[in-house]
Design a protein around this motif. Structure first.
Motif, PDB file in Angstrom:
ATOM      1  N   MET A  33      60.779  30.213 112.230  1.00  0.00           N
ATOM      2  CA  MET A  33      61.223  31.253 111.297  1.00  0.00           C
ATOM      3  C   MET A  33      62.300  30.738 110.357  1.00  0.00           C
ATOM      4  SD  MET A  33      62.847  35.017 112.095  1.00  0.00           S
ATOM      5  CE  MET A  33      61.387  35.535 112.973  1.00  0.00           C
ATOM      6  N   TYR A  34      63.323  30.079 110.909  1.00  0.00           N
ATOM      7  CA  TYR A  34      64.446  29.674 110.078  1.00  0.00           C
ATOM      8  C   TYR A  34      64.195  28.359 109.360  1.00  0.00           C
ATOM      9  CZ  TYR A  34      66.525  33.652 112.272  1.00  0.00           C
ATOM     10  OH  TYR A  34      66.756  34.936 112.693  1.00  0.00           O
ATOM     11  N   ALA A  35      63.263  27.556 109.862  1.00  0.00           N
ATOM     12  CA  ALA A  35      62.811  26.412 109.074  1.00  0.00           C
ATOM     13  C   ALA A  35      62.120  26.914 107.803  1.00  0.00           C
ATOM     14  CB  ALA A  35      61.870  25.537 109.896  1.00  0.00           C
ATOM     15  N   GLY A  36      61.318  27.962 107.960  1.00  0.00           N
ATOM     16  CA  GLY A  36      60.694  28.582 106.786  1.00  0.00           C
ATOM     17  C   GLY A  36      61.714  29.176 105.850  1.00  0.00           C
ATOM     18  N   LEU A  73      62.181  30.570 121.349  1.00  0.00           N
ATOM     19  CA  LEU A  73      62.727  29.342 120.789  1.00  0.00           C
ATOM     20  C   LEU A  73      61.813  28.802 119.697  1.00  0.00           C
ATOM     21  CD1 LEU A  73      64.859  27.129 120.834  1.00  0.00           C
ATOM     22  CD2 LEU A  73      63.536  25.988 122.634  1.00  0.00           C
ATOM     23  N   VAL A  74      60.515  28.771 119.981  1.00  0.00           N
ATOM     24  CA  VAL A  74      59.540  28.343 118.972  1.00  0.00           C
ATOM     25  C   VAL A  74      59.572  29.285 117.778  1.00  0.00           C
ATOM     26  CG1 VAL A  74      57.081  28.001 118.495  1.00  0.00           C
ATOM     27  CG2 VAL A  74      58.059  27.225 120.667  1.00  0.00           C
ATOM     28  N   SER A  75      59.618  30.582 118.056  1.00  0.00           N
ATOM     29  CA  SER A  75      59.663  31.576 116.992  1.00  0.00           C
ATOM     30  C   SER A  75      60.871  31.367 116.087  1.00  0.00           C
ATOM     31  CB  SER A  75      59.703  32.979 117.605  1.00  0.00           C
ATOM     32  OG  SER A  75      59.879  33.962 116.612  1.00  0.00           O
ATOM     33  N   GLY A  76      62.044  31.176 116.698  1.00  0.00           N
ATOM     34  CA  GLY A  76      63.265  31.013 115.911  1.00  0.00           C
ATOM     35  C   GLY A  76      63.257  29.751 115.081  1.00  0.00           C
ATOM     36  N   LEU A  92      68.099  33.702 118.584  1.00  0.00           N
ATOM     37  CA  LEU A  92      67.924  33.451 117.151  1.00  0.00           C
ATOM     38  C   LEU A  92      69.198  33.070 116.393  1.00  0.00           C
ATOM     39  CD1 LEU A  92      65.302  36.197 116.228  1.00  0.00           C
ATOM     40  CD2 LEU A  92      64.934  33.815 116.888  1.00  0.00           C
ATOM     41  N   PRO A  93      70.360  33.693 116.635  1.00  0.00           N
ATOM     42  CA  PRO A  93      71.535  33.292 115.851  1.00  0.00           C
ATOM     43  C   PRO A  93      71.879  31.818 115.987  1.00  0.00           C
ATOM     44  CG  PRO A  93      71.959  35.361 116.947  1.00  0.00           C
ATOM     45  CD  PRO A  93      70.669  34.854 117.491  1.00  0.00           C
ATOM     46  N   VAL A 123      53.747  34.384 110.026  1.00  0.00           N
ATOM     47  CA  VAL A 123      52.556  34.347 110.883  1.00  0.00           C
ATOM     48  C   VAL A 123      52.907  33.917 112.298  1.00  0.00           C
ATOM     49  CG1 VAL A 123      50.292  33.329 111.237  1.00  0.00           C
ATOM     50  CG2 VAL A 123      51.023  33.925 108.923  1.00  0.00           C
ATOM     51  N   VAL A 124      53.543  32.751 112.443  1.00  0.00           N
ATOM     52  CA  VAL A 124      53.843  32.239 113.784  1.00  0.00           C
ATOM     53  C   VAL A 124      54.841  33.127 114.526  1.00  0.00           C
ATOM     54  CG1 VAL A 124      54.832  30.304 115.078  1.00  0.00           C
ATOM     55  CG2 VAL A 124      53.245  29.858 113.195  1.00  0.00           C
ATOM     56  N   PRO A 125      56.015  33.457 113.938  1.00  0.00           N
ATOM     57  CA  PRO A 125      56.976  34.270 114.701  1.00  0.00           C
ATOM     58  C   PRO A 125      56.479  35.669 115.048  1.00  0.00           C
ATOM     59  CG  PRO A 125      58.049  33.202 112.843  1.00  0.00           C
ATOM     60  CD  PRO A 125      56.581  33.036 112.647  1.00  0.00           C
ATOM     61  N   TYR A 126      55.806  36.331 114.092  1.00  0.00           N
ATOM     62  CA  TYR A 126      55.433  37.711 114.356  1.00  0.00           C
ATOM     63  C   TYR A 126      54.242  37.809 115.296  1.00  0.00           C
ATOM     64  CZ  TYR A 126      58.763  38.710 110.692  1.00  0.00           C
ATOM     65  OH  TYR A 126      59.922  38.778 109.961  1.00  0.00           O
TER      66      TYR A 126
END
Length: 280
Positions: A18-21, A12-15, A242-243, A217-220
């Motif tokens: 990621m998509y905010a970026g 959830l944090v990753s998604g 993620l979707p 950096v954060v998601p990967y």
């Protein structure tokens, strides 16, 4: 500490990051170009990770370096193709279609009928999304966007498989740093000229750094943590979070509210992942 956090929470944090970026990146396409933004994302993320991890202190074999570099090239290609795709498609639609990569990994590495059926369900969802896309945006944009996202899906599948191998070697984040550096170098001849635009503009450089940290950096880093704890099929299933995240970010930040047919296609793709999750 991260080992105590449930995998769905990590995703959830990753998604979200990621998509905010990605939403920030969309605003930069007009200044640098979508593929170049994808390359800068990898380049700056590599700089951050190299400074943090200093992987040269670890003993490396040629085999391990080779796998890390291959992983990084696949990762860079995935990002460049993805950014080209979201330059022409809504964020939620692009992510759902790209999701065929993880669905394919889950189907190939899984053993049950649900994983095989998931390919059919996801395919129906993608066909529906593609049909809506051709009917709602110019033909050329649809062709470019869908082609780019299809390529991103292939590279995403490769990223999952290669990422598991890299993480399993016990040097996941260090290999991630080396891989990103390799990916940035491979694509530098194609996008390095954009430095003439980026380097003198500190604000643009800062925004690209935000994109790199939030979307790479954060998601990967979180991906590598989860990949050490799960198999490739389980990892692919977890990315079902993620979707929905991409749709929410696209609607809130980019005002890309999905239509009912798009929502149906998104639901089918997510349903395909649920099928594989139940099978496991």
């Amino acid at each position: 500490m991260l080992s105590r956090v449930p995998a769905p929470a990590l995703f959830l944090v990753s998604g979200l990051t990621m998509y905010a970026g990605a939403a920030v990146a969309v605003g930069l396409f007009g200044q640098v170009g979508a593929p170049a933004v994808g390359w800068w994302r990898i380049l700056l993320a590599a700089v951050v990770l190299l400074a943090w991890r200093r992987p040269w202190r670890r003993p490396w074999t040629l085999r391990r370096l080779g796998w890390a570099a291959t992983f990084g090239v696949a990762l860079a290609a995935m990002n460049i193709a993805f950014y080209l795709g979201i330059a022409h498609l809504p964020l939620g639609v692009a992510v759902a279609i790209e999701f065929c990569g993880p669905v394919g990994v889950a189907a190939v590495t899984g053993r049950g009928w649900r994983e095989r059926g998931a390919i059919v369900v996801a395919g129906i969802g993608v066909v529906l999304l593609a049909g809506v896309t051709f009917g709602s945006i110019p033909h050329d944009d649809a062709v470019i966007g869908l082609s780019a996202i299809a390529a991103a899906a292939v590279f995403w599948a490769a990223y999952i498989v290669l990422g598991k191998r890299v993480a399993g070697a016990g040097a996941g984040i260090d290999s991630l740093a080396v891989g990103m550096a390799a990916g940035a170098l491979v694509f530098a001849p194609f996008f390095g000229a954009s430095a003439r635009t980026v380097a003198p503009d500190l604000r643009l450089l800062a925004l690209l750094l935000v994109v790199a940290v939030c979307s790479s950096v954060v998601p990967y880093v979180l991906d590598q943590v989860v990949l050490r704890r799960a198999g490739t099929a389980t990892f692919a299933v977890l990315t079902a979070l993620l979707p929905a995240t991409a749709v929410v970010v696209g609607a809130v930040v980019l005002r890309q509210v999905p239509t009912w047919p798009e929502a149906a296609g998104l639901a089918l793709v997510s349903g395909a992942i649920v099928m594989t999750a139940r099978a496991r």
